[in-house]
Enzyme design. Structure first.
Site, mmCIF file in Angstrom:
data_model
loop_
_atom_site.group_PDB
_atom_site.id
_atom_site.type_symbol
_atom_site.label_atom_id
_atom_site.label_comp_id
_atom_site.label_asym_id
_atom_site.label_seq_id
_atom_site.Cartn_x
_atom_site.Cartn_y
_atom_site.Cartn_z
ATOM 1 N N LEU A 34 -2.005 -4.866 -0.076
ATOM 2 C CA LEU A 34 -3.406 -4.565 0.261
ATOM 3 C C LEU A 34 -3.719 -3.068 0.218
ATOM 4 O O LEU A 34 -4.659 -2.617 0.857
ATOM 5 C CB LEU A 34 -3.787 -5.163 1.634
ATOM 6 C CG LEU A 34 -3.649 -6.689 1.740
ATOM 7 C CD1 LEU A 34 -4.070 -7.168 3.136
ATOM 8 C CD2 LEU A 34 -4.461 -7.420 0.683
ATOM 9 N N ASP A 60 5.261 -5.309 0.117
ATOM 10 C CA ASP A 60 5.204 -4.178 -0.814
ATOM 11 C C ASP A 60 6.315 -4.310 -1.854
ATOM 12 O O ASP A 60 7.479 -4.478 -1.499
ATOM 13 C CB ASP A 60 5.394 -2.883 -0.006
ATOM 14 C CG ASP A 60 4.998 -1.660 -0.803
ATOM 15 O OD1 ASP A 60 5.362 -1.588 -2.001
ATOM 16 O OD2 ASP A 60 4.327 -0.789 -0.240
ATOM 17 N N ALA A 84 -0.225 -2.949 -9.264
ATOM 18 C CA ALA A 84 0.001 -1.595 -9.768
ATOM 19 C C ALA A 84 -1.098 -0.696 -9.233
ATOM 20 O O ALA A 84 -2.147 -1.179 -8.786
ATOM 21 C CB ALA A 84 -0.039 -1.574 -11.294
ATOM 22 N N TYR A 150 -0.463 7.207 -15.783
ATOM 23 C CA TYR A 150 -0.695 5.767 -15.581
ATOM 24 C C TYR A 150 -0.178 4.978 -16.789
ATOM 25 O O TYR A 150 0.624 4.050 -16.660
ATOM 26 C CB TYR A 150 -2.186 5.500 -15.346
ATOM 27 C CG TYR A 150 -2.574 4.053 -15.543
ATOM 28 C CD1 TYR A 150 -2.031 3.048 -14.738
ATOM 29 C CD2 TYR A 150 -3.475 3.677 -16.550
ATOM 30 C CE1 TYR A 150 -2.374 1.715 -14.939
ATOM 31 C CE2 TYR A 150 -3.826 2.357 -16.751
ATOM 32 C CZ TYR A 150 -3.275 1.372 -15.946
ATOM 33 O OH TYR A 150 -3.600 0.059 -16.144
ATOM 34 N N LYS A 154 3.183 2.369 -17.273
ATOM 35 C CA LYS A 154 3.110 0.996 -17.784
ATOM 36 C C LYS A 154 4.048 0.819 -18.979
ATOM 37 O O LYS A 154 4.676 -0.221 -19.137
ATOM 38 C CB LYS A 154 1.661 0.690 -18.200
ATOM 39 C CG LYS A 154 0.740 0.483 -17.019
ATOM 40 C CD LYS A 154 0.997 -0.887 -16.421
ATOM 41 C CE LYS A 154 0.239 -1.125 -15.151
ATOM 42 N NZ LYS A 154 0.331 -2.489 -14.672
ATOM 43 N N ASN A 179 -10.571 -2.645 -21.738
ATOM 44 C CA ASN A 179 -11.316 -2.374 -20.488
ATOM 45 C C ASN A 179 -11.885 -3.654 -19.885
ATOM 46 O O ASN A 179 -12.579 -4.401 -20.567
ATOM 47 C CB ASN A 179 -12.448 -1.380 -20.754
ATOM 48 C CG ASN A 179 -11.888 0.010 -20.938
ATOM 49 O OD1 ASN A 179 -10.986 0.208 -21.742
ATOM 50 N ND2 ASN A 179 -12.383 0.955 -20.172
ATOM 51 N N GLY A 292 -7.638 12.972 -18.524
ATOM 52 C CA GLY A 292 -6.750 11.960 -19.123
ATOM 53 C C GLY A 292 -7.463 10.941 -19.992
ATOM 54 O O GLY A 292 -6.902 9.885 -20.297
HETATM 55 N N1 NAD Z 1 -8.981 -2.902 -14.480
HETATM 56 C C1 NAD Z 1 -8.725 -2.624 -15.741
HETATM 57 O O1 NAD Z 1 -9.646 -2.290 -16.524
HETATM 58 C C2 NAD Z 1 -7.322 -2.747 -16.292
HETATM 59 C C3 NAD Z 1 -7.103 -2.470 -17.653
HETATM 60 C C4 NAD Z 1 -5.810 -2.598 -18.162
HETATM 61 C C5 NAD Z 1 -4.770 -2.998 -17.341
HETATM 62 N N2 NAD Z 1 -5.009 -3.244 -16.021
HETATM 63 C C6 NAD Z 1 -3.871 -3.665 -15.187
HETATM 64 O O2 NAD Z 1 -4.210 -4.863 -14.527
HETATM 65 C C7 NAD Z 1 -3.584 -4.933 -13.253
HETATM 66 C C8 NAD Z 1 -4.613 -5.275 -12.197
HETATM 67 O O3 NAD Z 1 -5.653 -4.299 -12.205
HETATM 68 P P1 NAD Z 1 -6.893 -4.402 -11.223
HETATM 69 O O4 NAD Z 1 -8.026 -3.752 -11.914
HETATM 70 O O5 NAD Z 1 -7.030 -5.794 -10.730
HETATM 71 O O6 NAD Z 1 -6.408 -3.448 -10.048
HETATM 72 P P2 NAD Z 1 -6.567 -3.611 -8.456
HETATM 73 O O7 NAD Z 1 -6.275 -2.270 -7.869
HETATM 74 O O8 NAD Z 1 -7.859 -4.256 -8.113
HETATM 75 O O9 NAD Z 1 -5.409 -4.624 -8.105
HETATM 76 C C9 NAD Z 1 -4.058 -4.249 -8.002
HETATM 77 C C10 NAD Z 1 -3.485 -4.944 -6.778
HETATM 78 O O10 NAD Z 1 -2.109 -4.610 -6.657
HETATM 79 C C11 NAD Z 1 -1.822 -4.331 -5.293
HETATM 80 N N3 NAD Z 1 -0.667 -3.435 -5.258
HETATM 81 C C12 NAD Z 1 -0.562 -2.191 -5.815
HETATM 82 N N4 NAD Z 1 0.659 -1.679 -5.562
HETATM 83 C C13 NAD Z 1 1.355 -2.613 -4.846
HETATM 84 C C14 NAD Z 1 2.654 -2.671 -4.297
HETATM 85 N N5 NAD Z 1 3.516 -1.661 -4.398
HETATM 86 N N6 NAD Z 1 3.029 -3.804 -3.625
HETATM 87 C C15 NAD Z 1 2.171 -4.839 -3.491
HETATM 88 N N7 NAD Z 1 0.909 -4.836 -3.987
HETATM 89 C C16 NAD Z 1 0.512 -3.739 -4.659
HETATM 90 C C17 NAD Z 1 -3.101 -3.701 -4.746
HETATM 91 O O11 NAD Z 1 -3.228 -3.785 -3.337
HETATM 92 C C18 NAD Z 1 -4.179 -4.504 -5.474
HETATM 93 O O12 NAD Z 1 -4.547 -5.650 -4.745
HETATM 94 C C19 NAD Z 1 -2.899 -3.580 -13.043
HETATM 95 O O13 NAD Z 1 -1.529 -3.748 -13.318
HETATM 96 C C20 NAD Z 1 -3.544 -2.680 -14.077
HETATM 97 O O14 NAD Z 1 -2.664 -1.685 -14.510
HETATM 98 C C21 NAD Z 1 -6.245 -3.124 -15.483
#
Ligand code: NAD
Length: 336
Positions: A34, A60, A84, A150, A154, A179, A292
């Protein structure tokens, strides 16, 4: 039905995938600390689908013992790994935080999967692994040259998953999202990033007068001087994860897929579209320019189409309309 463990299931994209898994009658266990996610989408989904179908662990990924405990208890067949940190700007300011969370967290996840002999992994990767495009559209063979920590975190994680997966029989699909935009079409689940880094989300918030819209992109060499990106709908993405699981269960080899629409839109084009669809000409304030960022990127999506049988069905207009619905019901997103 088999049990799927979803890391980051309380976040934006993860919660949409959890919703779809539950609709398809999977048993789901979410692990999320969270730090960026919320209890509310989990509580809403537990209310709708029952607590026995959706378990939640506040844990975590950086804590190996906690991960092993969850895996011993849940014995999942597959993992969807969303957890992440994913703010480009923040990663430039605090690279160490990104490598610790995204790389070390994923390593602990893999160790727990090895112990429990979990067979399948679908990893949320990103087009940020490519960096500035050398040619367009960007296919999966495009050179890998992340422009920020970032994207680098990945890419390192992809490589780690691949080596460890090969040695320990964990078959994996890496999904490189472009995106992400939109909310669930019924308006029940959506994005709550505060402040959001996502353009369409912010433009809709501007149009609904929730928050003044700020233009934060650098000036780049594109048709109108603003960055061009490929905006893919979040429900389409959730569907791709189920296709990826199915692909692995059918015995296919590990692979990498781009997930986008195949088309790029500039920041100014998106703003215009949001203004037209919502009928609101909101003011465009200049904000602090992000670090970035690069000029233009959009996906070649032929591989996902031919091998996964996936394509994006929802348009940018669908994403905008779903976000209007979401923010009208939840102007500030989730708050808990
Ligand atoms: N949003 C985008 O446009 C996008 C684009 C490409 C890739 N991504 C990838 O998609 C995934 C999800 O993205 P999102 O937009 O839903 O992000 P988000 O921040 O809404 O969700 C990520 C979730 O991971 C949890 N989290 C982070 N670190 C943690 C840890 N160490 N232990 C447990 N929980 C942890 C956070 O609390 C959060 O609920 C990510 O891996 C991101 O890199 C997102």
């Amino acid at each position: 039905m088999s049990k799927i463990l979803v890391t980051g299931g309380a976040g934006y994209i993860g919660s949409h995938a959890v919703k779809l898994l539950l609709e398809k009658k999977y048993q789901v266990a979410v692990v999320d600390n969270l730090c960026r996610g919320y209890r509310q989408p989990i509580a809403a989904l537990q209310k709708k689908f029952g607590r026995s179908s959706l378990k939640f662990y506040r844990a975590d990924l950086r804590n190996e013992k906690e991960m092993v405990k969850v895996f011993t208890q849940e014995k999942p067949e597959a993992v969807l790994h969303f957890a992440a940190l994913c703010l480009v700007n923040e990663s430039v300011e605090k690279p160490e935080k990104y490598f610790e969370n995204n790389v070390c967290g994923s390593l602990n996840l893999l160790k727990a999967m090895i112990l429990q002999k979990t067979k399948y992994l679908v990893f949320s990767s990103t087009c940020a692994v490519y960096g500035e495009s050398k040619y367009l559209p960007v296919d999966e063979k495009h050179p890998l040259s992340p422009a920020n920590p970032y994207g680098e975190s990945k890419l390192i994680t992809e490589k780690m998953i691949s080596w460890i997966g090969e040695r320990h029989g964990i078959r994996q699909v890496m999904l490189r999202y472009f995106n992400v935009s939109g909310a669930s079409s019924d308006g029940t689940i959506g994005d709550s990033k505060k402040p959001s880094q996502l353009l369409i989300q912010n433009a809709v918030r501007g149009a609904l007068k929730i928050e003044p819209f700020k233009l934060v992109c650098p000036k780049v060499k594109t048709r109108d001087g603003t960055p061009v990106r490929d905006y893919v709908n979040v429900e389409d993405l959730a569907e791709a994860h189920l296709k990826a699981l199915d692909y692995l269960k059918r015995g296919n080899q590990s692979d990498i897929f781009n997930l986008g629409t195949g088309q790029g839109s500039s920041v100014l084009e998106i703003i215009k579209q949001v203004q037209e669809i919502t009928g609101t000409k909101f003011k465009i304030n200049k904000g602090k320019v992000r670090k970035g960022e690069y000029a233009e990127v959009y996906a070649d999506i032929k591989k996902a189409k031919s091998k996964l049988g996936w394509r994006s069905k929802r348009t940018i207009k669908d994403s905008i309309n779903s976000l209007v619905k979401w923010y009208q019901k939840h102007p500030n997103g989730w708050d808990n």
